[in-house]
Design an enzyme around this catalytic site. Structure first.
Site, short mmCIF file in Angstrom:
data_model
loop_
_atom_site.label_atom_id
_atom_site.label_comp_id
_atom_site.label_asym_id
_atom_site.label_seq_id
_atom_site.Cartn_x
_atom_site.Cartn_y
_atom_site.Cartn_z
N ASP A 7 0.72 -1.21 0.01
CA ASP A 7 0.10 -0.14 0.02
C ASP A 7 0.95 1.14 0.10
O ASP A 7 2.14 1.25 0.23
CB ASP A 7 -0.79 0.10 1.21
N SER A 8 0.28 2.42 -0.10
CA SER A 8 1.18 3.57 -0.03
C SER A 8 1.47 3.81 1.18
O SER A 8 2.41 4.64 1.63
CB SER A 8 0.07 4.80 -0.45
N CYS A 70 -4.29 -1.54 -1.71
CA CYS A 70 -4.50 -0.12 -2.16
C CYS A 70 -5.57 0.24 -3.22
O CYS A 70 -5.44 -0.20 -4.30
CB CYS A 70 -3.43 0.60 -2.50
N GLU A 149 -2.22 7.71 8.81
CA GLU A 149 -0.75 7.72 8.99
C GLU A 149 0.09 8.24 10.12
O GLU A 149 1.38 7.91 10.57
CB GLU A 149 -0.32 8.66 7.66
N CYS A 184 -11.08 2.97 0.60
CA CYS A 184 -9.52 3.20 0.69
C CYS A 184 -9.24 2.26 1.82
O CYS A 184 -9.82 2.35 2.97
CB CYS A 184 -9.43 4.59 0.92
N HIS A 186 -7.15 2.80 4.13
CA HIS A 186 -6.81 3.28 5.42
C HIS A 186 -8.10 3.47 6.48
O HIS A 186 -8.14 3.40 7.33
CB HIS A 186 -6.29 4.67 5.23
N1 DGL Z 1 -4.81 3.45 1.18
C1 DGL Z 1 -4.87 3.74 -0.12
C2 DGL Z 1 -6.35 3.42 -0.70
O1 DGL Z 1 -6.62 2.11 -0.47
C3 DGL Z 1 -4.27 5.00 -0.59
C4 DGL Z 1 -4.46 6.26 0.14
C5 DGL Z 1 -3.50 7.35 -0.24
O2 DGL Z 1 -2.18 7.13 -0.52
O3 DGL Z 1 -4.02 8.28 -0.75
O4 DGL Z 1 -6.58 3.99 -1.53
#
Ligand code: DGL
Length: 280
Positions: A7-8, A70, A149, A184, A186
């Site tokens: 993931d990011s 992600c 984060e 997302c 997160h």
């Molecule tokens: N966790 C990520 C997603 O599912 C990316 C969030 C990001 O880096 O902007 O989209």
């Protein structure tokens, strides 16, 4: 042979925890591209370039199956990943539009995701395919990624979280959305606050609908498990890493700061992890 999950940032840990519970004896490498988080507002070209590098590193590290944990990376780069790494199965993540549409009673669902996911062709295609006859509200929530984060926000500012979550969600509830799709990875880590905002809102409305929150992580893990077991029967060496302890089966890497990753991951997962820094 290992499974790679990336993931990011730390959001993909919401998928990782489902993957390791579906494949408890399989070595799993987690990679967070925290030097480049968030992906949600970067150019699609930049996200694609990063994602290809991460996948290359994971394959070099022996990952025979890769979970793109992600939504943004999946939306922008899944086709390219599959084209570039033909021997590696990729499992992507996408907003659960189909189950949301099937579930709604009010005829209105809401998708919470990054700008890049909501603007992507893949997402637009999903809504065109499944969204007929239902109103699909779209809500970008870029600030939520930053909150997850950062430990000092996530852990020490519960009121800030409630108001941040409320600012995105209350307008959707007022428009009768009865399904909230977490688009997302997160966002599942904000679920306690999302549920709290929803329940408070419902308590102030007569006949408010029951609101369902969709997180695709269990379905993604199931798909990864299925592919792994299918491959294990063929070319992979097996489903078990017999003599390793479970901690040795888990590797964590970040392109950001390893100590910061360990601190936030411990809070998100509820147990300590040992992370390494990687320059890519
Ligand atoms: N966790 C990520 C997603 O599912 C990316 C969030 C990001 O880096 O902007 O989209």
């Amino acid at each position: 042979m290992r499974v790679g999950v990336f993931d990011s940032g730390v959001g993909g840990l919401s998928v990782w925890r489902e993957v390791v519970s579906a494949l408890p004896e399989v070595p799993v490498v987690y990679l967070a591209d925290q030097a480049y988080v968030p992906y949600g507002d970067r150019s699609p070209e930049e996200v694609r370039a990063r994602v290809l590098r991460l996948a290359e590193w994971l394959t070099q590290r022996g990952c025979a199956l890769i979970v793109v944990a992600c939504n943004t990376a999946s939306a922008l780069a899944l086709d390219e990943l599959r084209a570039q790494f033909r021997n590696v199965p990729f499992v992507g993540v996408e907003p659960a539009v189909k189950p949301a549409v099937q579930h709604t009673q009010t005829g209105t669902v809401a998708v919470l995701a990054t700008h890049n996911t909501l603007r992507s062709q893949r997402y637009v295609g999903l809504v065109n395919r499944w969204g007929e006859g239902v109103r699909v509200l779209e809500q970008p929530c870029p600030a939520w990624v930053n909150v997850v984060e950062r430990l000092n926000f996530y852990q020490r500012a519960p009121r800030l979280l409630t108001s941040l979550v409320g600012a995105c969600i209350l307008p959707l509830l007022e428009q009768h959305a009865d399904v909230l799709v977490l688009g997302c990875t997160h966002f599942p880590f904000l679920k306690p606050w999302i549920s709290q905002v929803v329940e408070r809102w419902r308590s102030t409305r007569a006949n408010a609908p029951t609101v369902t929150i969709y997180d695709p992580a269990p379905a993604v893990a199931k798909r990864a498990q299925h592919l792994w077991l299918e491959r294990a029967a063929g070319s992979f060496t097996g489903t078990r890493a017999c003599s390793s302890s479970s901690a040795r089966l888990r590797e964590f890497w970040t392109t950001g700061d390893a100590n910061d990753f360990e601190d936030i991951a411990r809070v998100l997962l509820g147990h300590p992890v040992d992370a390494h820094r990687l320059t890519l």
